[in-house]
Design an enzyme around this catalytic site. Structure first.
Site, short mmCIF file in Angstrom:
data_model
loop_
_atom_site.label_atom_id
_atom_site.label_comp_id
_atom_site.label_asym_id
_atom_site.label_seq_id
_atom_site.Cartn_x
_atom_site.Cartn_y
_atom_site.Cartn_z
N GLY A 529 0.82 -1.20 0.00
CA GLY A 529 0.00 0.00 0.00
C GLY A 529 0.85 1.25 0.00
CG PHE A 533 4.64 7.87 7.21
CD1 PHE A 533 5.02 8.88 8.06
CD2 PHE A 533 5.43 6.73 7.14
CE1 PHE A 533 6.18 8.77 8.82
CE2 PHE A 533 6.58 6.61 7.89
CZ PHE A 533 6.96 7.64 8.74
CG ASP A 647 -7.77 10.16 9.26
OD1 ASP A 647 -6.70 9.85 8.69
OD2 ASP A 647 -8.79 10.49 8.63
#
Length: 876
Positions: A529, A533, A647
């Site tokens: 993925g 970041f 989040d």
């Protein structure tokens, strides 16, 4: 053990295996559900008898708890209690010269007019003080637990019964459950005195209290799986490991048979000896480090027995692994050689050590293992399989003071009371204020729409590479950053320089060489993925023993330093079954990596609508939502301070191989509320589609902002579509708005996942949808707490399980079809509790996945997205 006892044990084991947790206690065991009128069975299948014929009390009442905390392991025996307004005594039949385990269960709740906060009482057993001026409420608050079990090992009795006396100090006394279990007479014997190896202490005739019982390197073991029908619970040791070296969990080979050669087989279950924790394969690293556990809230001025369980399932000869054991910085065993003690591989052993805890210890008990080079062993390593810590009676007493809650916890409670009072004052405003507020709300709604449009445009620019990253937010701790949070000229990032020493001590630190080895030099085939970041890689550490997910920072992203710091500070302190575990970090040569447990089933979003290969059943979806809610509930109420995730979305809910949900990505998290306010004032961050509009409008963050986001997640799970889909008609773009519209119009069934239609109990669906709707309330104070959400989701699951078992009729029935009076009463009770939400502040929300030609897709395909924004890296 005798042959007859072995046969009984074997039959009990087979019985529990075949019928899931049948009563594991011995025939002489007594388990009392205090305050219960009938025999009840707990979640482990153990039977609890009513207590009325065992207690002599003129002033006692049977009471029902008004609220069930989601953290309760079982409704039995905790939801009922026996309340004493004056002294009372239980008389429990026993055999003289027999040792017993005595367990007292307490759940501090409101029992009618009796509030457990007002209960201070003492408990004595045959003249020995077990508890003195005890407050279950204070103890639970200080230890952040929902309930308490106090276990005692009562010395061999001199008469044929045990008198258990409850004395009221203030208010009243209460108890929820009592266990009285026969134990082997030789369970305790001689213990070597730490610091004086030539002396020993005889604990055979002593009364003891169990403080800790851990399965080192393994998972928790319930009482039904304990050996010898003793009903002990063994917890995992992860929460007690101290320092950067957490060691390596080991599991015995299937070919290795555990043998009880020199110890009885009731010493500990087989599972204790099949799992262990060692230091790892790198001897040069091990010789310069320790394997350490820290146990706090231990009463000083008492003597303690520390029992260590060992079984070497890897080495075969003496002197292959030799290590020193330290207890509170004193040498308990200079040269521990497990093979030398036990006589061979797979042979179980244990050692008892006695130590006195003085006031200088500060109430902490330390256990440390370190390789012993003086013995010149083949390997520099150490290992441990299990730990038990017992307090020894002193002066006919085992009682200690009530633990003191932390200052931050006390201040938070005071502030919450003030905030609640202030909120009540605000709600008494004039009608004029409501009219003005309505107009302002309309203007704010228009502002949100405009902001969404701007966000879409800005994100398109970022995708095209026309916008640079900016540092627009700060880490959680105000002192954990400076103006130089970027990489320095020395080639070393400042990422860990500003971490607290405690956070660094709790995390394992990896070298960049280890990161490259784990990921095969960051081979692109290992990418699972991509997030804000950086890329996420699948890897293995500890010579392939542990699968991990490694997030590697993107050097071009300045925001990575802040996320790096916050993630470590947060997750190094948080340990919960439904939070993803941070193993460690790497910060070296301008590189920053975060190392997590590998979650083999990826994100929740993948299994709802994004390229899922299998369709989750409704029961699976409910269980996943309950798990995620438990993780969020822990953040809000179970940690040392309130933590707002900020989040919450389906890509930040991960699934392990057993479909257990774990909340991930704490890069945007905030501690709060501010001690002087009911909220945290901060720059708005989060993901559009999930973002609380009230937070967006006021820039005031509360835990109810997470509740709003979780409401969007619930509708995603129900409707199997993204939170935002720009390809749909304007009124359907936002899932939150569209679902609320359909809910109010009574047409929600038209937009639920087609794979669910006709296969689920509509009562369950409606309860779930009602809960999601409340989460999306315009005002934060109107939204339910995570407690209330969990209650409702559990109820929805019960409704569905009733359908699956055929007890509630056809799956397609509607609310009006229900004629079951009992179910209707439960349903009304659920609605009653769900309306008792004690909200704390404001919120509302919206998100924005990238445009897609497929109406059911919100982000580019990625087969195994694991961590934050891996599937959808936007919204940061």
């Amino acid at each position: 053990m005798s042959t007859g006892t072995n046969i009984v044990f074997f039959l009990a084991f087979v019985s529990s295996f075949l019928s899931f947790g049948l009563q594991a206690a011995s025939p002489d065991s007594l388990m009392l559900g205090c305050g219960s009128e009938n025999e009840d069975t707990d979640a482990d299948g153990r039977k609890w008898l009513p207590d009325s014929k065992f207690v002599t009390a003129s002033n006692s009442v049977q009471a029902q708890a008004q609220y069930q905390d989601p953290a309760l392991s079982s409704e039995i025996p905790y939801m009922k209690a026996r309340i004493f307004t004056s002294n009372a005594t239980y008389k429990l039949s026993a055999k003289s010269k027999q040792r017993y385990f005595l367990r007292l269960h307490f759940y501090p709740a409101n029992y009618g007019s009796h509030n457990a906060e007002q209960a201070f009482f003492s408990v004595m057993a045959n003249g020995v003080t077990l508890l003195k001026n005890f407050s279950a409420s204070i103890t639970c608050k200080a230890t952040t637990q929902a309930y308490i079990v106090r276990e005692y090992s009562v010395a061999p009795l001199t008469k044929d019964d045990l008198e258990l006396t409850f004395s009221v100090n203030t208010g009243f006394a209460f108890v929820n459950g009592i266990e009285f279990v026969p134990a082997p007479d030789d369970l305790f014997d001689q213990a070597t005195l730490v610091g004086n190896p030539d002396q020993s202490f005889d604990s055979k005739s002593s009364n003891l209290q169990t403080l800790y019982r851990l399965n080192v390197g393994g998972s928790s073991i319930p009482p039904t799986k304990d050996s010898g029908s003793l009903g002990r619970t063994w917890y995992d040791d992860g929460s007690y490991i101290f320092g950067a070296n957490a060691g390596v969990p080991n599991l015995a080979d299937n070919k290795t048979k555990i043998e009880y050669k020199d110890i009885p087989d009731y010493s500990a279950p087989v599972d204790i000896y099949t799992t262990a924790r060692s230091m790892g394969p790198n001897g040069s690293v091990n010789i310069n480090s320790n394997l350490t556990w820290m146990f706090n809230q231990v009463d000083t001025k008492y003597m303690y027995i520390v029992r260590l369980h060992f079984c070497d399932n890897k080495n075969t000869k003496a002197n292959q692994v030799v290590f020193t054991i330290y207890i509170n910085n004193q040498t308990a065993e200079p040269a521990a050689d497990v093979i030398g003690w036990s006589g061979g591989i797979g042979k179980a052993a244990y050692r008892d050590y006695a130590t006195i805890l003085d006031e200088k210890s500060g109430g902490d008990l330390w256990l440390t293992l370190h390789p012993n080079p003086d013995s010149k062993p083949q390997y520099y390593d150490a290992l441990l399989n299990g730990v038990e810590i017992f307090k020894l009676e002193t002066g006919k007493s085992l009682a200690g003071p009530n633990p003191k809650p932390s200052e931050m916890l006390e201040k938070n409670e005071e502030e919450q009371k003030k905030n609640f009072e202030n909120q009540k004052d605000k709600e008494t405003g004039s009608n004029k204020a409501h009219v003005i507020g309505g107009a302002a709300g309309g203007a704010a709604a228009a502002g949100i729409v405009a902001a969404l449009c701007i966000a879409v445009y800005q994100r398109k620019k970022r995708v095209q590479g026309t916008e640079s990253h900016t540092n627009s937010w700060l880490p959680i701790y105000g002192n954990s950053h400076t103006s130089g949070t970027k990489s320095t000229g020395s080639g070393r990032s400042n990422g860990s320089r500003h971490l607290s020493s405690a956070a660094q001590g709790r995390c394992r630190r990896f070298s960049f060489v280890e990161m490259k080895q784990a990921t095969k030099n960051f081979d692109e085939t290992n990418v699972i993925g991509v997030g804000g970041f950086g890329k996420v890689y699948k890897g293995v550490i500890d010579n392939g023993a542990t699968k991990v997910a490694i997030k590697r920072s993107n050097p071009q992203s300045e925001q990575g330093v802040h996320e790096f710091q916050t993630e470590i500070e947060m997750l190094s302190e948080l340990r919960h079954k439904h939070l993803v575990s941070l193993i460690g970090f790497c910060e070296e040569d301008n590189e920053m990596c975060l190392v997590y447990d590998y979650m083999s089933r990826g994100t929740l979003r993948e299994h709802i609508y994004k390229g899922n290969k299998t369709h989750l059943s409704w029961k699976q979806r409910l269980e996943i939502c309950i798990g995620a809610a438990k993780g969020l509930h822990y953040l809000h109420t179970g940690a040392r301070w309130t933590i707002i995730h900020r989040d919450v979305k389906t890509t930040n809910i991960l699934l392990d191989e057993n479909w257990e949900a774990k909340v991930s990505d704490f890069g945007l998290s905030k501690t709060g509320p501010d001690l002087n306010k009911g909220h945290v004032s901060t720059v708005v961050k989060g993901s559009f589609g999930y973002l609380d509009p009230e937070y967006f409008k006021r820039q005031q963050l509360t835990e109810k902002s997470d509740v709003y986001s979780f409401g969007v997640v619930l509708f995603e799970v129900l409707c199997a579509r993204p939170a935002l889909n720009p390809n749909l008609p304007k009124e359907q773009v936002s899932l939150a708005d569209w679902a609320l519209h359909c809910q109010k119009k009574g047409i929600l069934e038209e937009i639920i996942d087609p794979h669910l239609k006709g296969k689920v109990n509509m009562e369950s669906i409606n309860k779930f949808a009602d809960t999601a709707e409340k989460c999306l309330s315009e005002c934060g104070v109107d939204r339910p707490s995570l407690n209330d959400i969990l209650w409702n989701l559990e109820f929805a699951l019960q409704l569905q399980e009733g359908t699956d078992s055929g007890s509630t009729g056809l799956a397609s029935r509607t609310r009006s079809d229900s004629d079951d009076a009992s179910l209707r009463n439960q349903h009304m009770m659920a609605i009653h509790y769900s309306n008792l939400s004690l909200g704390s502040e404001s919120e509302i929300g919206e998100e924005q996945p990238p445009p897609s030609s497929n109406n059911n897709e919100a982000a580019p395909d990625n087969d195994s997205a694991i961590f934050s924004q891996i599937v959808n890296p936007t919204g940061r």
